[in-house]
Design a protein around this motif. Structure first.
Motif, PDB file in Angstrom:
ATOM      1  N   PRO A  54       0.836  -1.198   0.000  1.00 57.98           N
ATOM      2  CA  PRO A  54       0.000   0.000   0.000  1.00 57.98           C
ATOM      3  C   PRO A  54       0.877   1.257   0.000  1.00 57.98           C
ATOM      4  N   ALA A  55       0.413   2.304  -0.627  1.00 58.59           N
ATOM      5  CA  ALA A  55       1.188   3.543  -0.766  1.00 58.59           C
ATOM      6  C   ALA A  55       1.595   4.133   0.580  1.00 58.59           C
ATOM      7  N   ALA A  56       0.782   3.964   1.601  1.00 61.20           N
ATOM      8  CA  ALA A  56       1.086   4.544   2.915  1.00 61.20           C
ATOM      9  C   ALA A  56       2.406   4.020   3.481  1.00 61.20           C
ATOM     10  N   TYR A  57       2.850   2.851   3.054  1.00 61.14           N
ATOM     11  CA  TYR A  57       4.118   2.292   3.538  1.00 61.14           C
ATOM     12  C   TYR A  57       5.329   2.959   2.898  1.00 61.14           C
ATOM     13  N   GLN A  58       5.157   3.595   1.772  1.00 64.63           N
ATOM     14  CA  GLN A  58       6.245   4.215   1.009  1.00 64.63           C
ATOM     15  C   GLN A  58       7.370   3.218   0.711  1.00 64.63           C
ATOM     16  N   ASN A  59       7.006   1.984   0.519  1.00 61.81           N
ATOM     17  CA  ASN A  59       7.952   0.913   0.194  1.00 61.81           C
ATOM     18  C   ASN A  59       7.898   0.674  -1.315  1.00 61.81           C
ATOM     19  N   TYR A  60       8.352   1.659  -2.082  1.00 57.97           N
ATOM     20  CA  TYR A  60       8.220   1.630  -3.527  1.00 57.97           C
ATOM     21  C   TYR A  60       9.301   0.766  -4.161  1.00 57.97           C
ATOM     22  N   SER A  61       8.905  -0.059  -5.117  1.00 60.06           N
ATOM     23  CA  SER A  61       9.877  -0.926  -5.790  1.00 60.06           C
ATOM     24  C   SER A  61      10.136  -0.516  -7.232  1.00 60.06           C
ATOM     25  N   ASN A  62       9.267   0.278  -7.815  1.00 58.58           N
ATOM     26  CA  ASN A  62       9.399   0.635  -9.228  1.00 58.58           C
ATOM     27  C   ASN A  62       9.971   2.041  -9.413  1.00 58.58           C
ATOM     28  N   ASP A  63      10.824   2.177 -10.420  1.00 58.46           N
ATOM     29  CA  ASP A  63      11.447   3.470 -10.691  1.00 58.46           C
ATOM     30  C   ASP A  63      10.422   4.541 -11.020  1.00 58.46           C
ATOM     31  N   HIS A  64       9.350   4.180 -11.756  1.00 60.87           N
ATOM     32  CA  HIS A  64       8.343   5.189 -12.093  1.00 60.87           C
ATOM     33  C   HIS A  64       7.644   5.706 -10.835  1.00 60.87           C
ATOM     34  N   THR A  65       7.439   4.838  -9.856  1.00 59.09           N
ATOM     35  CA  THR A  65       6.814   5.274  -8.605  1.00 59.09           C
ATOM     36  C   THR A  65       7.760   6.177  -7.827  1.00 59.09           C
ATOM     37  N   LYS A  66       9.017   5.820  -7.782  1.00 54.10           N
ATOM     38  CA  LYS A  66      10.005   6.629  -7.059  1.00 54.10           C
ATOM     39  C   LYS A  66      10.123   8.020  -7.675  1.00 54.10           C
ATOM     40  N   ALA A  67      10.124   8.102  -8.998  1.00 55.12           N
ATOM     41  CA  ALA A  67      10.214   9.399  -9.675  1.00 55.12           C
ATOM     42  C   ALA A  67       8.957  10.231  -9.403  1.00 55.12           C
ATOM     43  N   TRP A  68       7.788   9.591  -9.461  1.00 53.72           N
ATOM     44  CA  TRP A  68       6.510  10.266  -9.191  1.00 53.72           C
ATOM     45  C   TRP A  68       6.496  10.769  -7.746  1.00 53.72           C
ATOM     46  N   SER A  69       6.914   9.940  -6.814  1.00 53.95           N
ATOM     47  CA  SER A  69       6.962  10.307  -5.400  1.00 53.95           C
ATOM     48  C   SER A  69       7.880  11.509  -5.175  1.00 53.95           C
ATOM     49  N   GLN A  70       9.062  11.458  -5.750  1.00 55.43           N
ATOM     50  CA  GLN A  70      10.030  12.536  -5.583  1.00 55.43           C
ATOM     51  C   GLN A  70       9.471  13.860  -6.112  1.00 55.43           C
ATOM     52  N   LYS A  71       8.813  13.817  -7.249  1.00 57.41           N
ATOM     53  CA  LYS A  71       8.259  15.042  -7.830  1.00 57.41           C
ATOM     54  C   LYS A  71       7.148  15.613  -6.962  1.00 57.41           C
ATOM     55  N   ILE A  72       6.209  14.781  -6.575  1.00 54.89           N
ATOM     56  CA  ILE A  72       5.060  15.255  -5.790  1.00 54.89           C
ATOM     57  C   ILE A  72       5.492  15.786  -4.429  1.00 54.89           C
ATOM     58  N   ALA A  73       6.510  15.171  -3.830  1.00 55.92           N
ATOM     59  CA  ALA A  73       6.992  15.604  -2.512  1.00 55.92           C
ATOM     60  C   ALA A  73       7.541  17.029  -2.529  1.00 55.92           C
ATOM     61  N   GLU A  74       7.896  17.548  -3.691  1.00 58.22           N
ATOM     62  CA  GLU A  74       8.444  18.904  -3.814  1.00 58.22           C
ATOM     63  C   GLU A  74       7.422  19.997  -3.503  1.00 58.22           C
ATOM     64  N   PHE A  75       6.134  19.674  -3.569  1.00 58.55           N
ATOM     65  CA  PHE A  75       5.101  20.708  -3.559  1.00 58.55           C
ATOM     66  C   PHE A  75       4.371  20.831  -2.230  1.00 58.55           C
ATOM     67  N   ASP A  76       3.892  22.057  -1.982  1.00 57.21           N
ATOM     68  CA  ASP A  76       3.106  22.370  -0.792  1.00 57.21           C
ATOM     69  C   ASP A  76       1.610  22.289  -1.062  1.00 57.21           C
ATOM     70  N   GLY A  77       1.238  22.409  -2.325  1.00 57.62           N
ATOM     71  CA  GLY A  77      -0.172  22.383  -2.710  1.00 57.62           C
ATOM     72  C   GLY A  77      -0.321  21.935  -4.144  1.00 57.62           C
ATOM     73  N   PHE A  78      -1.577  21.705  -4.536  1.00 58.49           N
ATOM     74  CA  PHE A  78      -1.854  21.123  -5.848  1.00 58.49           C
ATOM     75  C   PHE A  78      -3.134  21.699  -6.438  1.00 58.49           C
ATOM     76  N   ILE A  79      -3.161  21.736  -7.766  1.00 61.96           N
ATOM     77  CA  ILE A  79      -4.395  21.971  -8.512  1.00 61.96           C
ATOM     78  C   ILE A  79      -4.534  20.767  -9.431  1.00 61.96           C
ATOM     79  N   PHE A  80      -5.604  20.036  -9.281  1.00 61.06           N
ATOM     80  CA  PHE A  80      -5.840  18.855 -10.108  1.00 61.06           C
ATOM     81  C   PHE A  80      -6.818  19.204 -11.215  1.00 61.06           C
ATOM     82  N   ILE A  81      -6.444  18.868 -12.441  1.00 61.74           N
ATOM     83  CA  ILE A  81      -7.274  19.139 -13.617  1.00 61.74           C
ATOM     84  C   ILE A  81      -7.940  17.826 -14.005  1.00 61.74           C
TER      85      ILE A  81
END
Length: 191
Positions: A54-81
């Protein structure tokens, strides 16, 4: 400086979602109270959720997930389209959100919807997902109709009335995003 991501909600070829996101970015960049960046989920090549934990564990095994996680962690807020698909949020956005959890916690979110009913039903479903991710979502929402805000149902050309729906959302979002920084600080102290 407060950083807010404008997150696309579609990966489809010929998608109109990116045009809406780019327009929202242009509106947001006229402000000086936060930094805004477009984050295109298509760039992360996220397959249907393929992590073993589950995502709450942050036990990511895939590179695409790690890259997505790293990018999203940079932000304080979001606008979803999000467009409206089957009276709900776009499948690609729901999938992208399902990959992560802690990266969204105690941050703020605004939404921009579009569709035959101005994306209202998609936004209401998105609110439930964002609540589960502990994202404080603002009440004001950008809303656009496929019938009046898109030429030939494909080129984004918002009416003045619809375009005006975005500024109040941005106003609320920036204030809430800054307030949630205090909440994140308090959560760290409590931990």
């Amino acid at each position: 400086m407060t950083k807010i991501a404008i997150v696309t909600g579609s990966t489809r070829p010929g998608r109109i979602n990116l045009g809406v996101a780019e327009w929202v970015l242009a509106q947001a960049q006229q402000r000086t109270d936060a930094e805004f960046e477009l984050v295109d989920i298509a760039a992360y090549n996220l397959p249907v959720l393929d992590e073993g934990y589950p995502a709450a564990y942050q036990n990511y095994s895939n590179d695409h997930t790690k890259a997505w996680s790293q990018k999203i962690a940079e932000f304080d807020g979001f606008i979803f389209i999000t467009g409206e698909y089957n009276h709900s949020v776009t499948p690609a956005l729901a999938n992208a959100l399902s990959y992560l959890n802690a990266e969204f916690n105690n941050k703020a979110a605004g939404m921009v919807g579009y569709g035959s009913a101005s994306g209202v039903r998609a936004v209401e479903h998105l609110r439930g997902i964002l609540s589960e991710l502990q994202l404080a979502h603002v009440q004001k929402t950008g809303m656009f109709s496929l019938f009046t805000d898109f030429e030939n149902f494909s080129t984004f050309a918002p009416t003045e009335l619809s375009a005006a729906s975005v500024a109040p959302m941005l106003d609320q979002l920036v204030v809430w995003t800054k307030a949630m920084e205090t909440v994140r600080d308090a959560a760290l102290v409590a931990a």
